[in-house]
Design a protein around this motif. Structure first.
Motif, PDB file in Angstrom:
ATOM      1  N   SER A 190     -10.420  55.409  44.130  1.00  0.00           N
ATOM      2  CA  SER A 190      -9.552  55.562  42.959  1.00  0.00           C
ATOM      3  C   SER A 190     -10.356  55.987  41.746  1.00  0.00           C
ATOM      4  O   SER A 190     -11.537  55.655  41.614  1.00  0.00           O
ATOM      5  CB  SER A 190      -8.848  54.235  42.644  1.00  0.00           C
ATOM      6  N   LYS A 194      -7.855  55.584  35.860  1.00  0.00           N
ATOM      7  CA  LYS A 194      -6.452  55.383  36.201  1.00  0.00           C
ATOM      8  C   LYS A 194      -6.164  53.907  36.428  1.00  0.00           C
ATOM      9  O   LYS A 194      -5.111  53.394  36.027  1.00  0.00           O
ATOM     10  CB  LYS A 194      -6.091  56.194  37.445  1.00  0.00           C
ATOM     11  N   LEU A 195      -7.101  53.208  37.084  1.00  0.00           N
ATOM     12  CA  LEU A 195      -6.909  51.777  37.314  1.00  0.00           C
ATOM     13  C   LEU A 195      -6.865  51.018  35.992  1.00  0.00           C
ATOM     14  O   LEU A 195      -6.112  50.054  35.844  1.00  0.00           O
ATOM     15  CB  LEU A 195      -8.031  51.220  38.193  1.00  0.00           C
ATOM     16  N   GLU A 204      -2.407  54.283  45.239  1.00  0.00           N
ATOM     17  CA  GLU A 204      -3.838  54.062  45.002  1.00  0.00           C
ATOM     18  C   GLU A 204      -4.404  52.978  45.914  1.00  0.00           C
ATOM     19  O   GLU A 204      -5.585  53.001  46.262  1.00  0.00           O
ATOM     20  CB  GLU A 204      -4.085  53.675  43.536  1.00  0.00           C
ATOM     21  N   LYS A 207      -6.602  53.722  48.859  1.00  0.00           N
ATOM     22  CA  LYS A 207      -7.937  54.266  48.621  1.00  0.00           C
ATOM     23  C   LYS A 207      -9.016  53.178  48.534  1.00  0.00           C
ATOM     24  O   LYS A 207     -10.198  53.490  48.414  1.00  0.00           O
ATOM     25  CB  LYS A 207      -7.945  55.081  47.332  1.00  0.00           C
ATOM     26  N   TRP A 208      -8.607  51.902  48.571  1.00  0.00           N
ATOM     27  CA  TRP A 208      -9.557  50.822  48.332  1.00  0.00           C
ATOM     28  C   TRP A 208     -10.194  50.276  49.603  1.00  0.00           C
ATOM     29  O   TRP A 208     -11.097  49.435  49.519  1.00  0.00           O
ATOM     30  CB  TRP A 208      -8.864  49.668  47.599  1.00  0.00           C
ATOM     31  N   TYR A 356      -2.216  46.701  39.198  1.00  0.00           N
ATOM     32  CA  TYR A 356      -3.423  46.997  39.976  1.00  0.00           C
ATOM     33  C   TYR A 356      -4.259  45.726  40.152  1.00  0.00           C
ATOM     34  O   TYR A 356      -4.806  45.451  41.215  1.00  0.00           O
ATOM     35  CB  TYR A 356      -4.273  48.062  39.278  1.00  0.00           C
TER      36      TYR A 356
END
Length: 370
Positions: A190, A194-195, A204, A207-208, A356
């Motif tokens: 990410s 954006k986070l 998102e 993607k982690w 998030y």
């Protein structure tokens, strides 16, 4: 009674300040800041009321404003409030706050982005940071002569020194939570911006996986501590050599003799989250002009130096370079040598947006803690 009325200065008022946080927040206002304000504004008095530590304390303030707004009260019972960053955005969005920052002289001394954007919400003009708290890595120079300067270097170091890095996961204290968020900023697919600033996009989360897998492997060679104090305690006894801490707690423990004086701090790239506490003025505060004068005093360089830095080892809410002239060299060198104002500006990060943040914590529990 008549004599008392005659003796009271015209326009005298009682300024009500409600604050979330520990008892030291109430004591700071009642014992230091309030008397100083009263001395400079004769006849007026300051009364501080605590609503409790952590998010629950700020939640009570939000509920208080909400109840008075729904009741249609012409004026509310609060002149100034001190709230956690997480709650500033909802208060602005609900229309509960006065846009006062540009009306006070110290408003132009604020330089941190978290005074403009609170976890994705535009709060510019509505808040003044009381202080900034920051996490960093504490280390023992005798055991770590060349501390890791980045998360990538830390991952390599911990692998080569099993058990010598300690953190509390996400239980028992936010220093571990901050470390986890910094790991995700450093290693996830990410965009960290954006986070931190949005917009929120549930996609998102996919993607982690790589970052969480590597964190799980990293944690196998780490020592899990029982909390913020637990990490400091293990550092003090030499049972770990490196771990994330709150900077103010670190220096307070050193001042109390609970940490060896030679322990030091480093803020690794790309950075770790910290958070401010904010002064806000309700939209229907009964004494708005007096409230603005109070916040202006509270965020002045002299008070930030004497009250925020010297008393509590917090980082100032305004530009640290503006505070430097009010500090003796010993205090400045203690708080700003290991981690400089430039380090804070570059690597002092906000926590992720609330959705998030929640998603990362849930993913940690599912993929790292198990």
């Amino acid at each position: 009674m008549a004599l008392a009325v005659i003796a009271s200065p015209a326009g005298a008022a009682e300024l009500t300040v409600i604050t979330a946080g520990d008892q030291n927040m109430v004591d700071y206002i009642n014992d230091y800041l309030g008397p100083l304000f009263e001395q400079q504004n004769p006849g007026n008095t300051v009364r501080a009321v605590g609503t409790g530590p952590g998010d629950a304390g700020s939640q009570k303030i939000l509920e208080r404003f909400d109840a008075q707004a729904k009741a249609g009260a012409a004026t509310w019972d609060t002149d100034v409030a001190v709230v956690h960053e997480k709650f500033a955005g909802p208060m602005v969005e609900a229309g509960y706050l006065e846009a006062y920052r540009d009306k006070i002289a110290t408003g132009k001394l604020v330089t941190r982005a978290n005074a403009d954007n609170a976890l994705g919400t535009d709060v510019k003009g509505y808040v003044m940071p009381m202080f900034n708290s920051q996490t960093a890595l504490a280390y023992n120079p005798a055991l770590v002569p060349n501390p890791p300067k980045s998360y990538a270097e830390l991952a390599d170091w911990a692998k080569a020194h099993p058990g010598q890095f300690g953190y509390n996961g996400i239980k028992g204290g936010a220093s571990g939570v901050s470390f986890v968020m910094g790991w995700v900023y450093a290693f996830s697919g990410s965009d960290a911006q954006k986070l931190m600033y949005g917009p929120f996009d549930q996609a998102e989360e996919a993607k982690w996986d790589g970052a969480l897998d590597s964190l799980k492997e990293f944690t196998k060679s780490a020592t899990l501590t029982p909390g913020n104090a637990g990490t400091l305690d293990l550092l003090s006894r030499g049972e770990i050599a490196l771990g994330p801490v709150w900077v103010d707690m670190f220096y307070s423990w050193q001042a109390d003799g609970r940490l060896p004086p030679d322990l030091k701090l480093v803020l690794p790239a790309p950075g770790m989250p910290g958070q401010p506490m904010h002064y806000v003025v309700p939209a229907k505060a009964p004494n708005k002009e007096l409230a603005e004068k109070f916040v202006e005093l509270a965020t002045s360089p002299k008070v930030q130096a004497e009250g925020i830095v010297k008393k509590f080892n917090w980082y100032p809410g305004i530009d640290a370079d503006q505070v430097k002239a009010e500090l003796d060299d010993a205090t400045w060198n203690k708080l700003f040598v290991d981690i400089t104002p430039a380090d804070l500006a570059d690597k002092g990060k906000p926590f992720p947006l609330a959705p998030y943040n929640t998603a990362i914590l849930e993913a940690y529990e599912a993929k790292v803690a198990n």
